[in-house]
Design a protein around this motif. Structure first.
Motif, PDB file in Angstrom:
ATOM      1  N   VAL A 154       5.630   2.846  -3.419  1.00 37.97           N
ATOM      2  CA  VAL A 154       5.320   4.023  -2.592  1.00 37.97           C
ATOM      3  C   VAL A 154       5.771   5.302  -3.308  1.00 37.97           C
ATOM      4  O   VAL A 154       5.082   6.326  -3.272  1.00 37.97           O
ATOM      5  N   GLY A 155       6.924   5.238  -3.982  1.00 35.39           N
ATOM      6  CA  GLY A 155       7.377   6.405  -4.728  1.00 35.39           C
ATOM      7  C   GLY A 155       6.409   6.786  -5.822  1.00 35.39           C
ATOM      8  O   GLY A 155       6.126   7.989  -6.014  1.00 35.39           O
ATOM      9  N   ASP A 156       5.873   5.819  -6.519  1.00 32.87           N
ATOM     10  CA  ASP A 156       4.896   6.106  -7.586  1.00 32.87           C
ATOM     11  C   ASP A 156       3.583   6.642  -7.018  1.00 32.87           C
ATOM     12  O   ASP A 156       2.851   7.353  -7.707  1.00 32.87           O
ATOM     13  N   LEU A 176       8.787   5.243   5.829  1.00 35.29           N
ATOM     14  CA  LEU A 176       8.435   4.685   4.528  1.00 35.29           C
ATOM     15  C   LEU A 176       7.618   5.661   3.696  1.00 35.29           C
ATOM     16  O   LEU A 176       7.931   5.906   2.529  1.00 35.29           O
ATOM     17  N   ALA A 177       6.557   6.243   4.273  1.00 32.05           N
ATOM     18  CA  ALA A 177       5.682   7.117   3.489  1.00 32.05           C
ATOM     19  C   ALA A 177       4.797   7.939   4.420  1.00 32.05           C
ATOM     20  O   ALA A 177       4.539   7.549   5.564  1.00 32.05           O
ATOM     21  N   ASP A 178       4.336   9.063   3.912  1.00 32.13           N
ATOM     22  CA  ASP A 178       3.343   9.885   4.604  1.00 32.13           C
ATOM     23  C   ASP A 178       2.007   9.744   3.876  1.00 32.13           C
ATOM     24  O   ASP A 178       1.965   9.591   2.652  1.00 32.13           O
ATOM     25  N   TYR A 179       0.932   9.802   4.635  1.00 35.47           N
ATOM     26  CA  TYR A 179      -0.396   9.793   4.020  1.00 35.47           C
ATOM     27  C   TYR A 179      -1.342  10.628   4.869  1.00 35.47           C
ATOM     28  O   TYR A 179      -0.936  11.181   5.901  1.00 35.47           O
ATOM     29  N   SER A 180      -2.575  10.767   4.433  1.00 37.45           N
ATOM     30  CA  SER A 180      -3.548  11.608   5.133  1.00 37.45           C
ATOM     31  C   SER A 180      -4.849  10.866   5.362  1.00 37.45           C
ATOM     32  O   SER A 180      -5.252  10.030   4.540  1.00 37.45           O
ATOM     33  N   LEU A 181      -5.494  11.188   6.470  1.00 40.54           N
ATOM     34  CA  LEU A 181      -6.863  10.771   6.742  1.00 40.54           C
ATOM     35  C   LEU A 181      -7.787  11.951   6.454  1.00 40.54           C
ATOM     36  O   LEU A 181      -7.431  13.108   6.707  1.00 40.54           O
ATOM     37  N   GLY A 182      -8.973  11.666   5.919  1.00 39.77           N
ATOM     38  CA  GLY A 182      -9.955  12.707   5.665  1.00 39.77           C
ATOM     39  C   GLY A 182     -11.364  12.199   5.922  1.00 39.77           C
ATOM     40  O   GLY A 182     -11.579  11.000   6.099  1.00 39.77           O
ATOM     41  N   TRP A 221       5.876   3.547   8.885  1.00 37.48           N
ATOM     42  CA  TRP A 221       7.270   3.222   9.171  1.00 37.48           C
ATOM     43  C   TRP A 221       7.457   1.716   9.055  1.00 37.48           C
ATOM     44  O   TRP A 221       6.501   0.945   9.245  1.00 37.48           O
ATOM     45  N   VAL A 222       8.677   1.307   8.767  1.00 36.53           N
ATOM     46  CA  VAL A 222       9.035  -0.106   8.726  1.00 36.53           C
ATOM     47  C   VAL A 222       9.897  -0.436   9.936  1.00 36.53           C
ATOM     48  O   VAL A 222      10.801   0.329  10.295  1.00 36.53           O
ATOM     49  N   VAL A 223       9.593  -1.561  10.579  1.00 34.46           N
ATOM     50  CA  VAL A 223      10.380  -2.042  11.710  1.00 34.46           C
ATOM     51  C   VAL A 223      10.847  -3.456  11.399  1.00 34.46           C
ATOM     52  O   VAL A 223      10.056  -4.306  10.973  1.00 34.46           O
ATOM     53  N   GLU A 229       3.260   8.596  -4.327  1.00 35.59           N
ATOM     54  CA  GLU A 229       3.513   9.701  -3.394  1.00 35.59           C
ATOM     55  C   GLU A 229       2.397  10.738  -3.388  1.00 35.59           C
ATOM     56  O   GLU A 229       1.897  11.150  -2.347  1.00 35.59           O
ATOM     57  N   GLY A 230       2.006  11.192  -4.578  1.00 34.60           N
ATOM     58  CA  GLY A 230       0.945  12.194  -4.648  1.00 34.60           C
ATOM     59  C   GLY A 230      -0.390  11.664  -4.165  1.00 34.60           C
ATOM     60  O   GLY A 230      -1.149  12.372  -3.482  1.00 34.60           O
ATOM     61  N   GLU A 231      -0.673  10.425  -4.478  1.00 38.90           N
ATOM     62  CA  GLU A 231      -1.918   9.796  -4.062  1.00 38.90           C
ATOM     63  C   GLU A 231      -1.961   9.624  -2.548  1.00 38.90           C
ATOM     64  O   GLU A 231      -2.989   9.859  -1.907  1.00 38.90           O
ATOM     65  N   LEU A 232      -0.848   9.220  -1.937  1.00 40.36           N
ATOM     66  CA  LEU A 232      -0.791   9.019  -0.492  1.00 40.36           C
ATOM     67  C   LEU A 232      -0.959  10.335   0.259  1.00 40.36           C
ATOM     68  O   LEU A 232      -1.602  10.399   1.296  1.00 40.36           O
ATOM     69  N   ALA A 233      -0.374  11.423  -0.272  1.00 45.89           N
ATOM     70  CA  ALA A 233      -0.426  12.700   0.425  1.00 45.89           C
ATOM     71  C   ALA A 233      -1.837  13.237   0.553  1.00 45.89           C
ATOM     72  O   ALA A 233      -2.147  13.997   1.476  1.00 45.89           O
ATOM     73  N   GLY A 234      -2.717  12.794  -0.339  1.00 48.56           N
ATOM     74  CA  GLY A 234      -4.108  13.226  -0.247  1.00 48.56           C
ATOM     75  C   GLY A 234      -4.287  14.685  -0.601  1.00 48.56           C
ATOM     76  O   GLY A 234      -5.186  15.334  -0.122  1.00 48.56           O
TER      77      GLY A 234
END
Length: 308
Positions: A299-301, A170-176, A275-277, A303-308
């Motif tokens: 999630v598409g909108d 579904l999407a990638d994101y980052s922890l910081g 991920w979606v199950v 994308e940049g925010e999720l990537a961190g």
């Protein structure tokens, strides 16, 4: 009538209604949940399930610690109900409304941060395009479950290992690592990445977290003592804002308020994925399809925010 036959007595309309009610019971895991969703009483649901089982000549539902689950024959009946539900002109009161508008309740298990931000944005979109769709969320960051009982799909952290269900990225994101500005002013300056490890950590309770993608970052900060552990990522954010320590946070949540400072991103950035199950039959439900389309758009909108 032979035991286990897929034929039954009664009017065709009532047979279809009872099949769809069976589907609601399994999705909600309880008679009470199905009753609330269908606008019926618990007694009515119980009576109609008993009638359906009597006509089938065998048990269709069995109790488990997760609620009502279908028997082998019950799964055959559910397949028939799902075909009815997605067919044009379905009699399901939860599938379509006047003019073919999508209606129904969709149950989702999702991590709290994703649920509050991405699913919240998805439902804002959906309220304009499909106001008859209602979302019910159970919030937890956990591994994928083998049996999807009472929910339509789950959003999980990390690539799941599934055999009987479908899974897709579904999407990638980052922890910081983050601290509040007031915390940084009142504590010794952190000039080097290793200085961070002398501060208390705010994160999940390690013994209660079984997702490797969420526990692996702890290996990179072995000296940090966990001052407060919580099962909620949103609690981690609020604790960080309250100067309780340094939070290991989803970047797309931590940076929304603009009041937290990210620490040494070149050293402490941990990529994770959502991920979606679900099952293919559940993903065919009109209401589920509508929710998934809204989630993908949100999630598409982001994308940049999720990537961190």
């Amino acid at each position: 009538m032979a035991k286990g036959s897929m034929t039954w007595k009664g009017s065709a309309v009532r047979d279809v209604e009872n099949l769809l009610l069976l589907l609601a019971v399994v999705r909600h895991g309880s008679y009470s949940g199905a009753a609330a969703a269908q606008g019926l009483s618990h007694t009515t649901v119980s009576r109609r399930m008993a009638s359906l089982e009597a006509n089938s000549g065998a048990r269709l539902l069995v109790r488990s610690d997760r609620g009502w689950e279908p028997t082998e024959l019950g799964r055959e009946y559910l397949a028939a109900a799902e075909d009815i539900e997605v067919a044009p002109g379905s009699l399901s009161p939860s599938a379509t409304g006047v003019g073919g508008a999508v209606r129904g309740v969709v149950r989702v298990l999702a991590p709290e941060a994703f649920g509050g931000v991405a699913l919240g944005e998805a439902m804002r979109r959906l309220s304009r395009t499909h106001p008859g769709v209602r979302l019910e969320m159970i919030n937890a960051a956990r591994r994928a479950r083998t049996n999807l009982v009472g929910i339509d799909f789950e959003v999980v952290v990390g690539r799941p290992e599934v055999s009987r269900n479908e899974a897709f990225h579904l999407a990638d994101y980052s922890l910081g690592m983050y601290a509040s500005r007031s915390y940084l002013r009142s504590h010794p300056a952190m000039r080097e990445p290793d200085d961070l490890q002398d501060h208390p950590l705010l994160y999940f309770v390690e013994s209660m977290q079984d997702v490797p993608e969420l526990t692996d970052p702890l290996r990179h900060v072995p000296r940090m003592n966990q001052l407060v552990g919580a099962t909620s990522s949103m609690v981690h954010v609020e604790l960080t804002r309250a100067d309780a320590g340094v939070g290991l946070l989803p970047c797309y949540v931590a940076e929304r308020g603009g009041d937290l400072v990210r620490l040494f991103p070149e050293r402490f950035t941990f990529p994770v994925s959502y991920w979606v199950v679900s099952r293919s039959d559940l993903l065919r439900r009109p209401a589920v399809r509508a929710v998934m389309e809204a989630i993908r758009a949100s999630v598409g909108d982001m994308e940049g925010e999720l990537a961190g």
